[in-house]
Design a protein around this motif. Structure first.
Motif, PDB file in Angstrom:
ATOM      1  N   ILE B 207      30.064  42.976  38.918  1.00 12.16           N
ATOM      2  CA  ILE B 207      31.242  43.726  38.472  1.00 12.16           C
ATOM      3  C   ILE B 207      32.464  43.287  39.270  1.00 12.16           C
ATOM      4  CG2 ILE B 207      32.282  46.016  38.340  1.00 12.16           C
ATOM      5  CD1 ILE B 207      29.483  47.150  37.904  1.00 12.16           C
ATOM      6  N   PHE B 208      32.267  43.129  40.588  1.00  9.29           N
ATOM      7  CA  PHE B 208      33.401  42.765  41.441  1.00  9.29           C
ATOM      8  C   PHE B 208      33.937  41.383  41.091  1.00  9.29           C
ATOM      9  CE2 PHE B 208      34.942  41.119  45.643  1.00  9.29           C
ATOM     10  CZ  PHE B 208      36.074  41.916  45.697  1.00  9.29           C
ATOM     11  N   LEU B 209      33.031  40.399  41.055  1.00  9.61           N
ATOM     12  CA  LEU B 209      33.490  39.017  40.909  1.00  9.61           C
ATOM     13  C   LEU B 209      33.862  38.663  39.477  1.00  9.61           C
ATOM     14  CD1 LEU B 209      30.910  37.316  43.288  1.00  9.61           C
ATOM     15  CD2 LEU B 209      33.326  37.786  43.743  1.00  9.61           C
ATOM     16  N   LYS B 210      33.108  39.175  38.504  1.00 11.55           N
ATOM     17  CA  LYS B 210      33.344  38.735  37.124  1.00 11.55           C
ATOM     18  C   LYS B 210      34.328  39.632  36.387  1.00 11.55           C
ATOM     19  CE  LYS B 210      28.844  36.577  36.584  1.00 11.55           C
ATOM     20  NZ  LYS B 210      27.496  36.965  36.183  1.00 11.55           N
ATOM     21  N   VAL B 211      34.367  40.918  36.731  1.00 10.16           N
ATOM     22  CA  VAL B 211      35.234  41.828  35.976  1.00 10.16           C
ATOM     23  C   VAL B 211      36.504  42.176  36.750  1.00 10.16           C
ATOM     24  CG1 VAL B 211      35.384  44.066  34.851  1.00 10.16           C
ATOM     25  CG2 VAL B 211      33.256  42.767  34.738  1.00 10.16           C
ATOM     26  N   LEU B 212      36.342  42.618  38.004  1.00  9.94           N
ATOM     27  CA  LEU B 212      37.504  43.190  38.704  1.00  9.94           C
ATOM     28  C   LEU B 212      38.414  42.134  39.325  1.00  9.94           C
ATOM     29  CD1 LEU B 212      35.865  46.341  40.276  1.00  9.94           C
ATOM     30  CD2 LEU B 212      37.299  46.168  38.251  1.00  9.94           C
ATOM     31  N   VAL B 213      37.830  41.172  40.044  1.00  8.23           N
ATOM     32  CA  VAL B 213      38.687  40.186  40.719  1.00  8.23           C
ATOM     33  C   VAL B 213      39.602  39.445  39.729  1.00  8.23           C
ATOM     34  CG1 VAL B 213      38.690  38.057  42.059  1.00  8.23           C
ATOM     35  CG2 VAL B 213      37.206  39.931  42.738  1.00  8.23           C
ATOM     36  N   PRO B 214      39.065  38.986  38.593  1.00  7.06           N
ATOM     37  CA  PRO B 214      39.964  38.255  37.680  1.00  7.06           C
ATOM     38  C   PRO B 214      41.144  39.092  37.189  1.00  7.06           C
ATOM     39  CG  PRO B 214      37.667  37.922  37.049  1.00  7.06           C
ATOM     40  CD  PRO B 214      37.677  38.985  38.093  1.00  7.06           C
ATOM     41  N   MET B 215      40.990  40.405  37.152  1.00  4.26           N
ATOM     42  CA  MET B 215      42.111  41.212  36.675  1.00  4.26           C
ATOM     43  C   MET B 215      42.933  41.785  37.819  1.00  4.26           C
ATOM     44  SD  MET B 215      39.910  44.344  35.067  1.00  4.26           S
ATOM     45  CE  MET B 215      41.347  45.297  34.612  1.00  4.26           C
ATOM     46  N   SER B 216      42.655  41.361  39.050  1.00  3.66           N
ATOM     47  CA  SER B 216      43.373  41.894  40.198  1.00  3.66           C
ATOM     48  C   SER B 216      44.216  40.843  40.903  1.00  3.66           C
ATOM     49  CB  SER B 216      42.383  42.506  41.193  1.00  3.66           C
ATOM     50  OG  SER B 216      41.541  43.408  40.540  1.00  3.66           O
ATOM     51  N   VAL B 217      44.564  39.801  40.203  1.00  2.00           N
ATOM     52  CA  VAL B 217      45.340  38.728  40.826  1.00  2.00           C
ATOM     53  C   VAL B 217      46.623  39.267  41.498  1.00  2.00           C
ATOM     54  CG1 VAL B 217      46.565  36.571  40.419  1.00  2.00           C
ATOM     55  CG2 VAL B 217      44.369  36.983  39.310  1.00  2.00           C
ATOM     56  N   PRO B 218      47.371  40.160  40.856  1.00  3.56           N
ATOM     57  CA  PRO B 218      48.614  40.625  41.492  1.00  3.56           C
ATOM     58  C   PRO B 218      48.395  41.231  42.871  1.00  3.56           C
ATOM     59  CG  PRO B 218      48.490  41.403  39.226  1.00  3.56           C
ATOM     60  CD  PRO B 218      47.183  40.757  39.523  1.00  3.56           C
ATOM     61  N   ILE B 219      47.360  42.027  43.007  1.00  2.00           N
ATOM     62  CA  ILE B 219      47.171  42.708  44.294  1.00  2.00           C
ATOM     63  C   ILE B 219      46.696  41.708  45.352  1.00  2.00           C
ATOM     64  CG2 ILE B 219      44.755  43.505  44.101  1.00  2.00           C
ATOM     65  CD1 ILE B 219      47.735  45.584  45.294  1.00  2.00           C
ATOM     66  N   PHE B 220      45.968  40.682  44.921  1.00  2.31           N
ATOM     67  CA  PHE B 220      45.571  39.649  45.879  1.00  2.31           C
ATOM     68  C   PHE B 220      46.797  38.858  46.349  1.00  2.31           C
ATOM     69  CE2 PHE B 220      41.289  40.483  44.377  1.00  2.31           C
ATOM     70  CZ  PHE B 220      40.546  40.310  45.529  1.00  2.31           C
ATOM     71  N   VAL B 221      47.725  38.633  45.441  1.00  2.00           N
ATOM     72  CA  VAL B 221      48.956  37.935  45.829  1.00  2.00           C
ATOM     73  C   VAL B 221      49.754  38.785  46.823  1.00  2.00           C
ATOM     74  CG1 VAL B 221      51.159  37.047  44.996  1.00  2.00           C
ATOM     75  CG2 VAL B 221      49.088  36.637  43.675  1.00  2.00           C
ATOM     76  N   VAL B 222      49.887  40.070  46.500  1.00  2.26           N
ATOM     77  CA  VAL B 222      50.619  40.971  47.390  1.00  2.26           C
ATOM     78  C   VAL B 222      49.962  40.996  48.772  1.00  2.26           C
ATOM     79  CG1 VAL B 222      51.060  43.414  47.832  1.00  2.26           C
ATOM     80  CG2 VAL B 222      51.638  42.440  45.624  1.00  2.26           C
TER      81      VAL B 222
END
Lengths: 297, 302, 359
Positions: B207-222
């Motif tokens: 769930i973390f790697l395939k679903v959530l991380v791909p849709m959380s790019v903005p927060i990773f950038v921040v």
């Protein structure tokens, strides 16, 4: 595939528990464990290395009879009060001005905020140069014809703290401004319309309606600015290195010097315990307020 | 636990629309804003101008004047010759040390904190909130309080005075703010998405790697912006934990400016300062509003 | 019929709050069950328990003869459709449909076959390579249904699947879900707070409140013979009229506002005398007449009328209580008119005012 019995709750979602281990270890070992260790060893006679020879309150007696510590605390209080007041006033006024549908808002914000991206070391070094009495601002203005201009903040024991303030505010007020601006923008547009319909002057709307509504942002800013003040260290090192004499010493530097330069760990730990205590005095009432409010809901 | 939230995306100004004719009040408004601009921008101006002058010109005593004769020699000297204590090899080594500290610290701290934030928002278990609360309150404790015990721990682990030590310390002290950042972000995602993924048979990591991380790019950038500037600008942890050979750029800059004997070379100092500030400044100017989002989101701690 | 889902003594507590209380439910194979109730009644919670997304405090859940109480959601042989669609935004429609199958390590050929079949059934073939962001609400919900479809499971769980759609799409997809059920013959458990959806789709409706199933019956039974006051008031729009009075004459009459209405022909148990009783009559089961009829009518005064297109709703007062009556839209009644109401006792429901249960 189908299990009959209820699984042991400890092992349910075990992966999640294992994955949070680093967080749990940090919380318990570092934040709780290390703080407790510091408090406990502040009662020992540790010098170059920590030893468990307990000497009661000796370190604290020495601490409070030390002129340098007294100067550090006085400096921090002075710096803290002025830094808080000025960063709030400047931050809020700038935010309120920025909120007047001005042109080039992004440019203004970029300029006010960029110092916050710089380190305290850079900040200190730059202001050291600008405030240099020989060739800096004082010399420049005298050279331009203002012969009597005098600005030797760094050189004098009585004024060096103002140099710290000027540099510290330069670095940090932009950030307070951004927080306040976000708070202002979070206020319902209808409040302004209602106030205008009621014929309330703008400044009154700010003072009596808007600022009370920004309670959350204000407290957040207060906590952040205050905990930043307590940590004040790098800036002092770069700008004045505590001088002249120990006129610009601060507690964080006192702790560092005793631990790493003077091989007097027990003394450093006692001083850092006092820092911990002062932070608890800020944080506990705030946490109490927040939790009290949550429970009241 | 989250008492306050700053609505960082609410960017609609209040007040009246700007009028075409400048009324006195608005002139006053811009005047105040411009005076403030002077306070904030002059140090940068002075820094750049000084770094481009030769020493004779600096001795003329006008810090604001642009250089008559532009010279890049201070920059070259600061980069490769300036004395940082015993050695005189310039800031170059410090720059690479900072890179070596910052890159792994940013990666490790974000990996650990994003997983914690994910677990805290979707896989709550008994006690998870308690640990998180401790973590957040811990972030208010002055570093000095935990500094010495951490030195002891690093010594016990045999990493004191090495890169791994300073990376570990940055991961630890980045954790409260980053975990909060990620937790709040993940909590804002629809819970049904998580449920759907579970029905689809994805586990904790799936769930973390395939679903959530791909849709959380903005927060990773921040988070990356927040961490790069924070770790690059660090002084205390670098000086205590990294060991002399790994001292980051901030420490070396301080040594160049404050530990040198004899005549101060202000142009060299300012060039060194510019070099040290260049990385966070670049990040700042390139990221624009994301930086504001990052620090505002990061600031809403507690 | 064989039981598809069996919920036995299910209890769920969140801390001290009891959300589901000792709940039992048997769902037959191929049955369409709708869980209906106001928000907070526990219907979605029950569905999440069936899906394995919430751990229960006590009780058991059996699906297809297997005890799945502690099985993972993907091990239960269920597919689930969510209110917010819950599509993975970074994956294409094809990726969304095949994610679960890939997690189950199914061969690619089989995945392709199933995706193609689902796309055919739901007519989403042309959308397969788009991302959810490029789809309309109705298309998204089709994809979400498709994600349950490809799993080739016996039980579909729907969690308010149409609530985020506008009225027109909602009725279209409602028909589509009904058609899908007819075609596939799966067991379906469908949560909604919309009684129209419940009445149109369900084989049986479970009306819930406070974590307890109040009534589990066919839609017509729920509508005509509500088991208690709550069900009576919750189903029907506008809701049932309630007349507060007493059962008199040894159970043969209902006394309200000084008039007695004969309970002859009441469809239910034999009424006994009650000091406090409530007679519930739906707006369409009342006639407005101008002459009183002994034992059949009560006097009332017209307050206002609301024309609603096909018919008109007349609001009246009688003895301090307010009533609504459905009449043909042509029939206009001026406010203040004194009229008489003839109640269809055969279609009314009588409730004990103390226990709130239907007699």
């Amino acid at each position: 595939m189908a299990q009959a019995g209820r699984p042991n709750p400890l092992f349910r979602n075990l992966t999640a528990k294992i994955a949070t281990l680093p967080m749990i270890v940090t919380a318990l070992v570092v934040f709780v464990g290390c703080s407790v260790w510091t408090v406990v060893y502040s009662f020992t006679a540790s010098r170059a290395l920590p030893v468990s020879k307990f000497v009661g309150l000796d370190q604290y007696e020495r601490l409070f009879s030390n002129a340098r510590w007294e100067q550090s605390v006085t400096n921090l209080l002075f710096y803290g009060v002025f830094a808080l007041v000025f960063s709030f006033v400047i931050g809020f006024v700038l935010a309120a001005l920025m909120d007047q549908k001005i042109r080039f808002e992004d440019t203004f914000r970029t300029i006010y905020l960029y110092p916050f991206a710089l380190s305290f070391i850079v900040t200190g070094v730059v202001w050291q140069w600008i405030l240099d009495p020989g060739l800096g601002l004082q010399a420049t203005l005298r050279g331009l014809g203002w012969e009597t201009f005098s600005l030797n903040l760094i050189g004098s024991k009585d004024t060096v703290i103002y140099a710290l303030l000027i540099a510290g505010l330069w670095q940090g007020t932009g950030f307070v401004m951004v927080l306040m601006l976000a708070g202002l923008r979070g206020i319902d547009e209808d409040i302004w319309k209602a106030a205008r319909v009621d014929g309330i002057p703008k400044w009154k709307t700010y003072v009596f309606i808007v600022i009370p509504m920004m309670r959350g942002v204000m407290i957040t800013s207060l906590v952040i600015v205050a905990s930043g003040i307590v940590r004040l260290y790098d800036l002092v090192v770069a700008l004045t290195d505590g001088g002249p004499g120990f006129a610009s010493e601060v507690p964080a530097k006192y702790v560092f010097d005793h631990m790493f330069a003077r091989a007097n760990i027990g003394q450093g730990l006692a001083a850092s315990t006092m820092m911990l205590l002062s932070v608890l005095i800020i944080v506990i009432p705030w946490a109490y307020l927040e939790f009290g409010r949550k429970k009241g809901r | 636990m989250m008492p306050t939230s700053v609505p960082i995306d609410a960017y609609s100004p209040h007040g009246r629309k700007p009028k075409r004719i400048m009324e006195p009040r608005r002139i006053m408004l811009y005047a105040v804003l411009l005076v403030a601009v002077l306070y904030y921008i002059l140090p940068l101006w002075v820094m750049v101008m000084t770094s481009l002058k030769g020493m004779p010109e600096i001795r003329l005593g006008n810090i604001f004047a642009p250089p008559v004769e532009i010279t890049f020699e201070p920059w070259v000297k600061a980069w490769s010759e300036a004395c940082t204590g015993l050695k005189c090899e310039g800031l170059r080594a410090g720059f690479w040390n900072s890179v070596q500290i910052t890159v792994p610290s940013v990666i490790v701290s974000m990996a650990v904190a994003s997983v914690s934030g994910y677990a805290l928002s979707f896989w709550k278990f008994r006690g998870s909130e308690v640990f998180f609360t401790i973590l957040i309150f811990g972030s208010f404790i002055p570093y000095q309080v935990m500094l010495y015990p951490l030195v002891v721990i690093c010594r016990e682990l045999g990493i004191y005075g090495t890169l791994p030590a300073v990376i570990l310390i940055h991961t630890i002290f980045g954790m409260p703010i980053l975990t909060l950042l990620f937790r709040n972000y993940f909590a804002s995602l629809p819970e049904e998405l998580f449920k759907a993924a579970r029905v689809d048979g994805a586990g904790f990591w799936g769930i973390f790697l395939k679903v959530l991380v791909p849709m959380s790019v903005p927060i990773f950038v921040v988070a990356t912006i927040l961490q790069i500037t924070g770790i690059w600008n660090d002084f205390l942890f670098g000086v205590v934990f990294a060991g002399t050979q790994n001292w980051p750029m901030t420490v070396q800059l301080n040594n160049i400016v404050n530990s040198t004997q004899g005549v101060k070379e202000y142009n060299l100092n300012m060039a060194a300062t510019m070099l040290t500030g260049l990385v966070p400044l670049t990040v700042y100017f390139l990221s624009g509003k994301l930086f504001v989002r990052g620090i505002a989101a990061g600031a809403v701690k507690g | 019929m064989k039981s598809s889902i069996s919920v036995r003594d299910l209890t769920l507590n969140f801390g001290a709050v009891s959300v589901l209380k000792n709940l039992n439910l048997e769902v037959a194979e191929g049955e369409f069950i709708v869980l209906l109730g106001p928000s907070g009644c526990g219907k979605s919670t029950l569905l999440n328990c069936l899906a394995g997304l919430l751990d229960l405090s006590d009780g058991q859940i059996w699906i297809k003869g297997q005890n799945v109480t502690w099985a993972e959601p993907n091990e239960r042989g269920i597919g689930m459709v969510f209110q917010s669609y819950a599509l993975y935004p970074q994956m294409t429609v094809r990726g969304n449909l095949s994610f679960g199958l890939k997690n189950a390590r199914m061969p690619q050929a089989e995945i392709d076959r199933r995706v193609a079949r689902a796309a055919e059934i739901l007519q989403i073939g042309p959308l397969l390579d788009r991302k959810p962001g490029a789809l309309s609400g109705g298309q998204r919900q089709r994809v979400a249904i498709g994600r349950a479809l490809v799993r080739d499971v016996d039980v579909f769980l729907f969690d308010e699947p149409l609530s985020n759609l506008d009225a027109k799409l909602r009725s279209e997809l409602r028909v589509e879900i009904k058609r899908l059920h007819a075609r596939l013959g799966n067991t379906m458990v469908y949560v909604t707070h919309d009684q129209i959806e419940a009445l149109t789709l369900a084989d049986r409706i479970a009306v819930m409140r406070g974590g307890i199933i109040q009534q589990l019956d066919a839609p017509q039974t729920i509508y005509n013979k509500p088991a208690n006051l709550f069900v009576a008031g919750f189903i029907g729009s506008p809701s049932m009229n309630f007349l507060h009075g007493a059962v008199v004459d040894g159970g043969r009459g209902f006394s309200v506002a000084g008039t007695v209405i004969a309970l002859e022909g009441y469809d239910g148990g034999r009424p006994v005398e009650m000091a406090k009783a409530i007679l519930g009559v739906r707006p369409e089961h009342i006639d407005i007449v101008h002459e009183p009829e002994s034992g059949r009518t009560i006097p009332a005064t017209v307050e206002l009328d609301e024309p609603m297109g096909a018919d008109s709703l007349v609001w009246l007062t009688t003895g301090g209580a307010q009533l609504s009556v459905r009449v043909p839209v042509e029939r206009r009644l001026a406010p203040g008119t004194a009229v008489h109401l003839r109640l269809d006792v055969g279609k009314a429901s009588l409730f004990d005012a103390v226990t709130e249960q239907r007699v």
